[in-house]
Design a protein around this motif. Structure first.
Motif, PDB file in Angstrom:
ATOM      1  N   THR A   1       0.845  -1.185   0.000  1.00  0.00           N
ATOM      2  CA  THR A   1       0.000   0.000   0.000  1.00  0.00           C
ATOM      3  C   THR A   1       0.888   1.245   0.000  1.00  0.00           C
ATOM      4  OG1 THR A   1      -0.089   0.014   2.421  1.00  0.00           O
ATOM      5  CG2 THR A   1      -1.841  -1.140   1.260  1.00  0.00           C
TER       6      THR A   1
ATOM      7  N   ASP B   1      -5.840   4.695   1.164  1.00  0.00           N
ATOM      8  CA  ASP B   1      -5.951   4.044  -0.133  1.00  0.00           C
ATOM      9  C   ASP B   1      -7.239   3.226  -0.148  1.00  0.00           C
ATOM     10  OD1 ASP B   1      -5.652   2.862  -2.573  1.00  0.00           O
ATOM     11  OD2 ASP B   1      -4.035   1.499  -1.971  1.00  0.00           O
TER      12      ASP B   1
ATOM     13  N   GLU C   1      -8.541   1.522  -2.463  1.00  0.00           N
ATOM     14  CA  GLU C   1      -8.495   0.302  -3.276  1.00  0.00           C
ATOM     15  C   GLU C   1      -7.807  -0.864  -2.596  1.00  0.00           C
ATOM     16  OE1 GLU C   1      -6.637   1.422  -6.890  1.00  0.00           O
ATOM     17  OE2 GLU C   1      -8.286   2.732  -7.550  1.00  0.00           O
TER      18      GLU C   1
END
Length: 422
Positions: free
Chosen positions: A196, A202, A204
């Motif tokens: 990440t 984040d 996603e």
């Protein structure tokens, strides 16, 4: 009858040989000495022969020959990637059956199955796991960063209905009451990695984590938005263990009593600290100040665009709380204690010295309000304190490497309602 006749008529059976040797020994002492010497040599030879067989290491056996029901010779080779596997059926020093004789009643099949089961057990023992699927974390950084990493992965595991692998001796287990219902102590045989980006939120990352396999998550996860849905659960887990709380309260009582410049009377000071230890917040108001300077003053950090909060920021924040609370007492924790002592200490400001990080965080987070400079340690002090939090709003220079990493600093890192000052 002469000696030659005795030799000619010497018996051949074992018992008669013993009787014959006894008669000869009584008649001729030299004969007795010879028999004794021969007996000693025979015993020595037998002992050496026994030791030879007892020292045989069956783990070095690499092949076992047997014959099947068709009297065809088979050779089962036992080889393992980590070395030779000890065959359980070869535990004796001497085989109880000749390997040249055929095995009856399907003995060859039983022996073959036993060998294959032994190989399979040793081959997959290291790659076994307790539960699937499992998430694990590659912990980076110090205490504040590791708290962010655990909180984010905990929230992700709850959403994905997964377990988290965490060793029993990890520092988070020793400091806080981590939720044991989602923890497993035995890891998977292998993990796939999920990266990440640093250092914001984040959205996603959930799509990259699959709940049908074991995965290791990399990243700092420096955003409260990862665990916003389980905020109350995270607060409950990050309550300090009893021994740390007792140490923190004893230390706070000690430093306040020794601080002669404190403007309140001795009796009032004692009631203030005791009330604070009992979570009664109406006696006086404690303001936690976390000062981070140490690593931020390094040339490499300056080159990255990081900034340490200046003295003026702390003085403005302290004046802000003095206007709100006339009985304010500032408790300062810092990685640069000498700087804090020289620039911030005063009649109503005390610098903590020589504290463990977890005790330092416990004392500061139990204060009523927080002044946070830069970094995750101060963030968790403000989050766990639940009072007003004043933060330094210029932690990096514009158009720098750090500014690019924290492009959404005010939105992803700073909690809503916190007060920014420069």
């Amino acid at each position: 009858m002469n000696s030659a006749d005795y030799r000619a008529r010497a018996p051949t059976t074992g018992r008669m040989r013993i009787l014959y040797a006894g008669r000869q020994a009584r008649r001729n002492p030299a004969y007795a000495v010879g028999v004794f010497i021969l007996l000693v040599f025979a015993l020595m030879e037998n002992q050496l022969h026994s030791e030879y067989y007892s020292d045989v290491d069956t783990s070095e056996v690499r092949a076992l020959g047997v014959r099947d029901f068709r009297d065809q010779h088979l050779k089962l080779k036992v080889i393992h990637e980590d070395g030779d596997v000890k065959i359980a059926s070869l535990g004796k020093s001497r085989p109880s059956r000749s390997i040249d004789k055929p095995l009856r009643n399907g003995g060859h099949k039983k022996l073959s199955d036993r060998l294959h089961n032994t190989i399979r057990k040793h081959r997959y023992r290291k790659n076994s796991w307790q539960e699937k699927p499992i998430l694990t974390i590659r912990f980076d950084g110090r205490l504040g960063n590791q708290m962010f990493e655990y909180a984010a992965v905990y929230a992700i595991a709850r959403k994905k209905k997964m377990k988290i692998f965490l060793t029993r001796n990890h520092q988070l287990n020793k400091i806080f009451h981590i939720d044991e219902s989602v923890i497993v102590r035995k890891p998977c045989g292998g993990f796939s990695n999920v990266n990440t980006p640093c250092c914001g939120y984040d959205a996603e990352v959930l799509d990259r984590i699959h709940n049908n396999t074991c995965q290791r998550v990399f990243g700092y996860f420096q955003s409260w938005r990862y665990f916003d849905s389980v905020i109350a659960n995270i607060r409950r887990q990050f309550t300090f263990r009893r021994n740390i709380v007792q140490t923190a309260d004893a230390k706070l009582w000690s430093v306040v009593n020794k601080h002669k410049k404190y403007p309140f009377k001795t009796a009032t000071r004692g009631r203030c600290v005791h009330a604070h230890a009992q979570s009664k917040r109406n006696a006086c108001t404690f303001i936690a100040i976390h000062v981070r300077r140490g690593d931020l003053m390094l040339p490499i950090r300056v080159k990255q665009g990081r900034r340490a909060a200046p003295k003026q920021f702390y003085l403005r924040a302290m004046d802000y709380f003095r206007r709100l609370y006339h009985d304010a007492l500032f408790i300062i924790g810092s990685d640069s204690q000498q700087w804090a002592e020289e620039n911030l200490a005063g009649p109503d400001a005390i610098v903590l010295k020589d504290m463990l990080p977890e005790v330092d965080m416990c004392i500061l987070s139990r204060c009523n309000h927080t002044v946070m400079s830069v970094g995750t340690f101060g963030w968790w002090v403000g989050f766990l304190g639940r009072g007003k939090t004043v933060y330094y709003n210029r932690p990096f220079t514009n158009n720098s490497e750090t500014a690019a990493m924290y492009s959404r600093y005010e939105k992803d890192f700073i909690r809503p309602g916190w007060i920014g000052m420069s």
